[in-house]
Structure formats: C-alpha cells, structure tokens
Design an enzyme around this catalytic site. Structure first.
Site, PDB file in Angstrom:
ATOM      1  N   SER A   1      -7.556  -1.985   8.762  1.00 58.76           N
ATOM      2  CA  SER A   1      -7.097  -1.592   7.429  1.00 58.76           C
ATOM      3  C   SER A   1      -6.540  -2.722   6.583  1.00 58.76           C
ATOM      4  O   SER A   1      -6.368  -2.558   5.380  1.00 58.76           O
ATOM      5  CB  SER A   1      -6.042  -0.484   7.547  1.00 58.76           C
ATOM      6  OG  SER A   1      -6.628   0.715   7.983  1.00 58.76           O
TER       7      SER A   1
ATOM      8  N   LYS B   1       0.823  -1.202   0.000  1.00 51.20           N
ATOM      9  CA  LYS B   1       0.000   0.000   0.000  1.00 51.20           C
ATOM     10  C   LYS B   1       0.864   1.261   0.000  1.00 51.20           C
ATOM     11  O   LYS B   1       2.005   1.248   0.451  1.00 51.20           O
ATOM     12  CB  LYS B   1      -0.940  -0.022   1.206  1.00 51.20           C
ATOM     13  CG  LYS B   1      -0.235   0.005   2.545  1.00 51.20           C
ATOM     14  CD  LYS B   1      -1.150  -0.333   3.714  1.00 51.20           C
ATOM     15  CE  LYS B   1      -2.163   0.748   3.987  1.00 51.20           C
ATOM     16  NZ  LYS B   1      -2.902   0.497   5.257  1.00 51.20           N
TER      17      LYS B   1
ATOM     18  N   SER C   1      -7.640   1.047   5.015  1.00 52.09           N
ATOM     19  CA  SER C   1      -6.939   1.847   4.042  1.00 52.09           C
ATOM     20  C   SER C   1      -6.141   1.007   3.023  1.00 52.09           C
ATOM     21  O   SER C   1      -5.656   1.541   2.032  1.00 52.09           O
ATOM     22  CB  SER C   1      -5.967   2.787   4.770  1.00 52.09           C
ATOM     23  OG  SER C   1      -4.995   2.062   5.518  1.00 52.09           O
TER      24      SER C   1
END
Length: 523
Positions: free
Chosen positions: A224, A125, A200
């Site tokens: 997340s 990420k 996220s």
C-alpha cells in the site's frame, strides 16, 4: 493440482484478454486531463531543501504552506486526492514558525537536528488519526468519524516541526489496490487521469507526484506504500517490521498482521526518505543505521525479473523488464558489480501463501466484521444483491474480499502447509541477503492500468505483498517514464534492519535515472 493450475491460468489469461480489449475500447475517446503548470518553483523542492530555506530565512514557512495549498486547490478538482484539510490551521502554525525564526532567539544548528522538518507541510492517508480531521479509511459507515488525537507517526512528524496539511483518499478499509470508495469516489493518476493511482495510499502518492505535498506518510500491509508510489512515479519506503509505530490507524492490525503492516515515508525525492524514517522510527532509529554510508562496490546485488510465470499474475511488461536490465547494467558499468539473477520457485505461490497468513490470524476481526464496524458481520449475499441494484455503500473490491474470506476455510489442510512455507521462505531470503545483500525486484507486472481494470488482475499485488510476508525493508524507486508517459519503477530490498542499503541504492538510482518526473510537463 496440475489441472487446477491450468484452469486458474486459463481464467487469468481470458480475463486479461477481455480487460485489455474492453478497457482500451472504453477509454479510447476519453482524453487525459492535463495538470496546470508549475508557477511557484518552491513546489519542486524536496522537503529537506524547504526546511533548510525556512531555517535560514530564505523563504517563509507561510509562503511554503500557502504555495502547496494553492496547488491543491488547482489539482484536486482534476485528481480528487485530498479528502479533508486543515489549511487555515496550517497557515496559523506556519506564521508561528516564522515569528520564532525572526525573533533571533534560535540556534539554527540545533533546530536542524531536533526539528529537521520545521515549517514544512506534510500529508497522510485517510486511515491515520489526525486531530480534527475525518478518519474514514474509505468505509461509508465511518464517513462522519473525526479523530480526537494524532497517530504516533503524525505526532512524531509534528514534533519534528512539520505542519500537517491534509489527508488523502484510500480504498475501502485500505484493502484494495485502487483508491476508490463510496464516500469520496476515485482518485485519478496525474500522468494519465484515465489510470489508477494504486492503493491504499493512492491519494497520498498522487498528491505528492502532482506537487501538492512535499512529503507524506503511508502504510503498507501488501504494497500500500509501494504500489501507489510506483504508479505515481515517486519514492516509497516500507521499513523493517516492528520499527515504526502503527498505532492510530484504521483498521487496526493485530498479531501477525501487526508484523506484516509497516508505516513509512513517501516522497518525490530520495533525499527525504532518510530524515523522515529517522523521525518516524523514533527510539528504534539506531537499529537501522540510517546514516551509514554505503560503498556500492561492496554490495552484493541480486535480482528477480518476474515471478516465474505464476498462474495468478499478468506476464511481466517488456518495458519493465528492460528497466530492470538497465539498472543491472548501470551497476556493472558504474561500480563493476555483477548482479546475480535469482529464480525463487516460491514466487509462483505468493498469493495463496499471503492469503493463508491473513487468514491464520485469529486475534484480529475479519474483513466482514470490519465492514460493519465490528457490530456483527456483513451479510454478504444480500449486500451483493444491493450492489447489483446500485444500492450498496460498499465497493465491488470490498465485497470481493469478503467473498474470498468466506471461501477460506480453517479446515483446508493446505493452510498449515502454506504458513510453514512462508516461515521457510522468510529464512531463505534472509540467508540470501545476509548483511550486505540487496535484492532488485519488479514493482508490479504492468504499467498503471485503467480505472477498475485491477478487478480483472486481482492478484498482481503479490509483487509487493511478497515483502510483507518476509517482513523485510524495501524501497520503491521511480525510473522515469514509459513510451506512453506512465511511470516505470523497481523495488530495492535488503535484510531486516538493513534499511540503509535500500535507501542508499534508491539515492543512486535517482542520480542515474532521474527519479520523479513532474506530470505537469508531460503531454
């Protein structure tokens, strides 16, 4: 307090009714964009299977890396999950791997032990440092920042032979559960492009689900890893607190937040979780007994169907309740074990407890300070006005979090009480689990919602945040698809350092329920 509870519940019910009607109407005529079919079967393999094929010269690393690059180029215009890449460098590294293997001057058994992911591409990420790639964490002011070194986990995966391919989209400063920001825009769910991918680590889960990467790295301070893994139908593991290094991430977690944040693997196939966790845990791997075999008949299973009717969260979806019961039934029929249903009254208060834990950490910058690169604090109300005029570089969820933070007061007498409740809850859950207990827990109260719909369900993340508060290992496991082809899932938790129990149950559920379903075959 009862009056406040009733008011909050009424507001939540009203928001839910409005969101269902409004978003159903808004997207009623917007068709899902179907993903292209899988042309190269290498894309369907697990990372460990690809590594074995590469070591045995059954396929070249270059061909594997090229296959995933080609796939990304096909799916990214539809999904918008990859935000920066190093494709040419990855291909050059793959050629070096192939040349070394062709030389014959290798001990393949030793390679399997020391470099278990040799020649296999991976992704992470956009909050992790990756040398030469942008590290924005979804914050507009960071849009041109390029990492000069690797985060610890990225380096460890590279040391294990894996080849870094790309970084993926996140929410603004990684603090919301839809991956959308003002730099790259929003990421679309591969099963229904009108739906969210979670956050996220949403771009990461999306990329893997769509066969753009065989394995990757996520980070989780409130769900997340697990929410995106759930919404995209893949596996994601949040390790025991303090096991995997969080160094090299933005924003940085300090103090208590460092204990709540966990970095871990995400993958389509459960078989990849153990070797990836072993690599990421490095010197701490022995604490987890990762390779210990588990006899399901000797595991004590417990389960929770919902949060008991919290005023903050959406009621539990019927299909998800049915999935939980199917798992409980499978364990009974296959192993003769009876899962005990738990009712934890504390679940109704997870949101205020979680908020108290975030606000109780004074060594870390506030969210408002992070929004302006710690150069002072965001001027919230002028920024809200700019947002209403379409002139802000911040997202609505980011500004909402600043507003919640501003309303939080250290003078609130309940804060100390809530923090004390978290400490007591942590001890209670650990006592319940002991060394042989597994807790089955819903991943979320609903199936993947429409884009922006989380604004009307802001506190549903508490189903995952619960485990960050108690600092326990937990694995998100896919359980097939719903009637309208959205992923179903369940969380599997165990006690501190009992990660092997989570992973063993995940492997069992994959065999029983089929695991990940390729979205390219879903109509």
């Amino acid at each position: 307090m009862k009056l406040v509870y009733c008011i909050v519940r009424m507001v939540r019910v009203l928001m839910e009714l409005i969101s269902r009607a409004a978003f159903g109407f808004l997207y009623r005529a917007t068709p899902h964009k179907q993903l292209p079919p899988i042309r190269n079967l290498l894309l369907l393999d697990s990372a460990t299977a690809l590594a074995a094929k590469i070591r045995e010269n059954k396929v070249s690393s270059e061909d594997v890396v090229q296959a995933f690059i080609d796939r990304i180029r096909l799916i990214n215009p539809i999904l918008n999950c990859v935000v920066d890449e190093r494709f040419e460098l990855a291909l050059a590294e793959a050629k070096e791997v192939d040349a070394k293997l062709r030389s014959g001057d290798v001990d393949r058994r030793q390679l399997a032990a020391e470099k278990p992911f040799l020649g296999v591409p991976f992704s992470t990420k956009d909050c992790m440092q990756v040398t030469g790639l942008r590290q924005t964490a979804g914050l507009y002011l960071r849009r041109n920042m390029v990492a000069e070194s690797d985060a610890d986990v990225v380096r460890l995966m590279r040391d294990a032979g894996a080849i870094m391919l790309c970084v993926t989209n996140v929410s603004e400063l990684c603090m919301w559960w839809e991956s959308s920001n003002t730099i790259y825009g929003r990421t679309n769910n591969p099963y229904d492009t009108n739906r969210i991918v979670g956050g996220s680590s949403g771009g990461e889960a999306c990329l893997q689900a769509a066969c753009g990467s065989p394995i990757g790295i996520g980070a989780d301070i409130g769900g997340s890893i697990r929410m995106p893994a759930y919404f995209n139908g893949i596996f994601g593991h949040k390790p025991s607190s303090g096991i995997v290094s969080n160094a090299g991430q933005e924003p940085q977690a300090l103090g208590e937040l460092q204990k709540m944040l966990a970095t871990g693997p995400m993958a389509r196939h459960a078989a990849d979780l153990r070797p990836a966790l072993k690599v990421m845990a490095a010197g701490n791997a022995a604490l987890l007994k990762i390779d210990t075999k588990v006899n399901m008949k000797q595991v004590r299973f417990m389960y929770v169907e919902d949060d008991g009717g919290s005023c903050y969260t959406t009621p539990m979806c019927g299909e998800l309740k049915a999935s939980m019961r199917a798992v409980v039934s499978h364990l009974q029929l296959a192993y003769g074990v009876t899962a005990t249903k738990l009712e934890l009254k504390e679940l109704k208060s997870v949101f205020p407890m979680y908020l108290a834990m975030l606000g109780n950490e004074k060594t870390a910058p506030t969210f408002s300070e992070e929004m302006v690169l710690k150069q002072g604090s965001l001027s919230l109300f002028p920024e809200l006005l700019k947002w209403m005029l379409g002139q802000s570089h911040h997202t609505a969820p980011g500004l909402l979090l600043c507003l919640i933070e501003k309303a939080d007061s250290d003078a609130d007498p309940r804060k100390k009480e809530l923090v004390a409740k978290v400490t007591a809850l942590r001890a209670k859950v650990k006592d319940l689990l002991a060394e042989d207990g597994v807790l089955l827990f819903p991943s979320h109260p609903t199936l993947a919602p429409y884009h922006s719909q989380p604004l009307f369900r802001p506190f549903n993340f508490t189903y995952t945040a619960f485990f960050n508060m108690v600092r326990l290992p937990v694995t998100q496991c896919p359980l097939g698809l719903s009637k309208d082809n959205r992923p179903l899932g369940i969380q599997v938790a165990a006690n501190l350092y009992q990660d092997h129990l989570c992973l063993s149950v995940a492997e069992e559920l994959e065999k029983a329920f089929g695991g990940w379903v390729c979205p390219s075959v879903v109509q």
